[in-house]
Write an enzyme that holds these catalytic residues in place. Structure first.
Site, PDB file in Angstrom:
ATOM      1  N   GLY A  30     -56.786   0.973  12.784  1.00 47.14           N
ATOM      2  CA  GLY A  30     -57.652   2.298  12.382  1.00 47.14           C
ATOM      3  C   GLY A  30     -58.822   2.089  12.985  1.00 47.14           C
ATOM      4  CG  LEU A  32     -57.731   5.516  14.991  1.00 53.50           C
ATOM      5  CD1 LEU A  32     -56.890   6.968  14.766  1.00 53.50           C
ATOM      6  CD2 LEU A  32     -56.954   4.468  15.620  1.00 53.50           C
ATOM      7  CG  HIS A  33     -62.113   2.978  19.699  1.00 52.91           C
ATOM      8  ND1 HIS A  33     -61.308   2.788  20.956  1.00 52.91           N
ATOM      9  CD2 HIS A  33     -61.821   2.041  19.242  1.00 52.91           C
ATOM     10  CE1 HIS A  33     -60.690   1.738  21.150  1.00 52.91           C
ATOM     11  NE2 HIS A  33     -61.017   1.148  19.849  1.00 52.91           N
ATOM     12  CG  HIS A  36     -57.521   3.382  18.930  1.00 51.73           C
ATOM     13  ND1 HIS A  36     -58.649   3.119  18.323  1.00 51.73           N
ATOM     14  CD2 HIS A  36     -56.925   2.282  18.946  1.00 51.73           C
ATOM     15  CE1 HIS A  36     -58.628   1.673  17.953  1.00 51.73           C
ATOM     16  NE2 HIS A  36     -57.384   1.477  18.380  1.00 51.73           N
ATOM     17  CE  LYS A 149     -61.487  -4.000  22.914  1.00 49.24           C
ATOM     18  NZ  LYS A 149     -61.637  -5.264  22.528  1.00 49.24           N
TER      19      LYS A 149
END
Ligand code: PAF
Length: 278
Positions: A30, A32-33, A36, A149
């Protein structure tokens, strides 16, 4: 978009597709950015159906404080997933995935887990692999998408899929960055605006390494350490040059795109990691 809270409901829904549809799976915790969103976009491009799981996995947090502080933004997360045209969300409670009192499994990932995050977050990768094994077994995706990442995580998951003799292809997806170069991360929500600007230091160091490979590993490591000393708001946890296939430290380059430099640093109590392939 379908939202399932239990694995039974999810599996029932997936069973209706038979073997005719390819399934792209993006596991998340979760908060989220755009990173994602990029994973789901790749999933949409490559697969018929995109599934995203939102589950803050308790067994991968070695620090209880970190788990307590982990951002929860479910309403916005679901809005973002609708916008990016995700088909299915799996957002279970802990007891859908773990039996009462269940702890992480113990895995052997050889050298992949000895350094970097494995050293500074003991137990983290056992917890991460435990949940990914469960999710891959429940969903049986065609492709599962992981951000570059978390580079060490990506290589461990590839190894896990092999150990499981899973048919799922594990695909790494490039890191998405903000204007200052700061890698998108759920933890960025915990940073002030000025801290976010200062955090460009991490990307600047990574980029410097990419552009100055001829300086050699030792000189570049010293450069990063000195840059962090100049910026008092940052504490460097590690700056490590590694081989991608083993995640072990290197002293000399092994060829183009075979190595990476990985950085972990704290700013105002927030732990940030990033890397670049060299
Ligand atoms: O990278 C993450 O967000 C987590 O480690 C993952 C892969 C969703 C497992 O809980």
């Amino acid at each position: 978009m379908f939202i399932f809270k239990s694995k039974e409901e999810l599996q029932k829904h997936l069973a209706a597709f038979g073997n005719e549809k390819t399934i792209g799976f993006t596991p998340t915790m979760g908060a989220l950015h755009l990173g994602h969103m990029h994973l789901i976009e790749q999933s949409n491009l490559k697969c018929d159906i995109s599934i995203c799981s939102i589950f803050v996995n308790p067994t991968q947090f070695n620090n209880p404080n970190d788990l307590a502080k982990y951002p929860n933004t479910l309403t916005t997360d679901l809005e973002m997933l609708v916008k990016v045209k995700c088909d299915i969300v799996y957002n279970p409670p802990v007891n859908d995935l773990y039996a009462k009192g269940e702890t992480a499994k113990s895995y052997d990932f050889g050298s992949l887990t000895t350094g970097l995050e494995g050293k500074f977050r003991p137990g983290h990768f056992n917890g991460m692999a435990t949940i990914i094994e469960k999710l891959l077994n429940i969903i049986k995706p065609t492709i599962a998408f992981f951000g570059q990442k978390d580079l060490q995580q990506l290589y461990i998951v590839k190894d896990l899929a092999e150990q499981m003799q899973s048919n799922t292809l594990i695909e790494g997806v490039e890191t998405v960055r903000g204007k200052s170069g700061l890698a998108k991360s759920s933890r960025n929500k915990l940073l002030s605006e000025s801290a976010k600007k200062e955090a460009s230091l991490i990307y600047n160091c990574l980029n410097y390494c990419k552009n100055n490979k001829e300086d050699g590993v030792n000189k570049l490591k010293l450069y990063i350490q000195q840059e962090f000393l100049k910026h008092g708001n940052f504490t460097l946890e590690y700056a490590e040059f590694v081989a991608l296939n083993t995640m072990l430290p290197i002293n000399d380059w092994e060829g183009v795109n075979k190595n990476a430099v990985c950085i972990s640093a704290y700013h105002s109590g927030v732990r940030l990691i990033d890397n670049i392939i060299l």
